[in-house]
Design an enzyme around this catalytic site. Structure first.
Site, PDB file in Angstrom:
ATOM      1  CB  SER A 181      -0.958  -0.036   1.193  1.00 37.96           C
ATOM      2  OG  SER A 181      -1.893   1.004   1.123  1.00 37.96           O
TER       3      SER A 181
ATOM      4  CG  ASP B 190      -2.046   4.116  -1.942  1.00 36.61           C
ATOM      5  OD1 ASP B 190      -2.446   3.717  -3.055  1.00 36.61           O
ATOM      6  OD2 ASP B 190      -2.490   3.664  -0.869  1.00 36.61           O
TER       7      ASP B 190
ATOM      8  CG  ASP C 102      -2.573  -0.409  -2.865  1.00 36.54           C
ATOM      9  OD1 ASP C 102      -2.310   0.703  -2.390  1.00 36.54           O
ATOM     10  OD2 ASP C 102      -3.452  -1.162  -2.399  1.00 36.54           O
TER      11      ASP C 102
END
Length: 227
Positions: A90, A224, A226
């Site tokens: 993430s 971000d 992902d």
């Protein structure tokens, strides 16, 4: 806690990835699971281990490759599968990675994540042999977005993908929606060489803000890792 995360090679290893696959098989029991991931350099090793765990427990796997997390969630609904694993760190630093886990149409968290932990620590193993296939889900996702949003949007926007997964699909999709798109860091690079992939930290938006001022873009979007 909404997923499993750790530092690769320290608190997150291929063995843990293998056991995560087996643990998800415990929840799903039978059927098909989607596996996708972001562009971090540890992706291939962790994916191979997680897929091996699923297959060894008799779960069929559809590998959708490198994708933004929303495409993993979309694919679970679109393909009507029994679960999914998104291998991603993430917004965390490049040396981190982890797993976002879907059982049915819902991501597991809280007590269910603790149950996964217990399964990992308890060395639960299953026997079976699932099948492995691959699929490109991006065209179906793009068509869904294009049908869902009234366009053309006629906006000048700046998109900072931060060398993460947003660069794979977002700039092209915004153009198809009628936007003029100025791109920053669309090239996939799991080392995140230009800035940390967390747009909630104001310092990571400095390039995006500067580019908006230079170009007169009316909207700026930072993704971000992902997306």
């Amino acid at each position: 806690m909404s997923g499993i995360r750790g530092v690769v090679g320290d608190t997150l290893t291929p063995e843990i990835a293998l056991k995560t696959g087996i643990a998800l098989a415990h929840f799903v029991k039978q059927g098909t699971v989607i596996v996708g991931g972001d562009t971090r350099t540890s992706h291939d090793t962790l994916k191979q281990a997680a897929v091996s765990g699923l297959l060894s427990a008799g779960i069929n796997v559809i590998d959708i490759g490198l994708v933004p997390t929303p495409l993993l969630y979309f694919s679970v609904f679109e393909l009507k599968t029994d679960g999914g694993i998104m291998i991603t760190g993430s917004h965390n630093p490049a040396e981190h990675n982890g797993f976002k886990i879907c059982v049915g149409k819902t991501t597991i968290h809280g007590a269910e994540i603790q149950e996964v932990k217990a399964l990992l620590l308890g060395n639960h193993f299953s026997c079976g042999q699932g099948s492995l296939s691959e699929m490109d889900i991006k065209p179906a996702y793009s068509q869904m977005i294009l049908k869902s949003i009234k366009h053309p949007l006629n906006l000048k926007i700046c998109v900072d993908s931060g060398n993460g997964m947003g660069g794979m699909i977002a700039p092209e999709l915004f153009r198809r929606l009628g936007c003029e798109v100025i791109e920053l860091y669309s090239e996939l690079d799991g080392r995140f060489p230009n800035h940390h992939p967390d747009p909630t930290v104001i310092e990571n938006l400095s390039d995006l803000k500067r580019k908006m001022k230079e170009t007169g873009a009316v909207v700026g979007i930072g993704f971000d890792g992902d997306a």
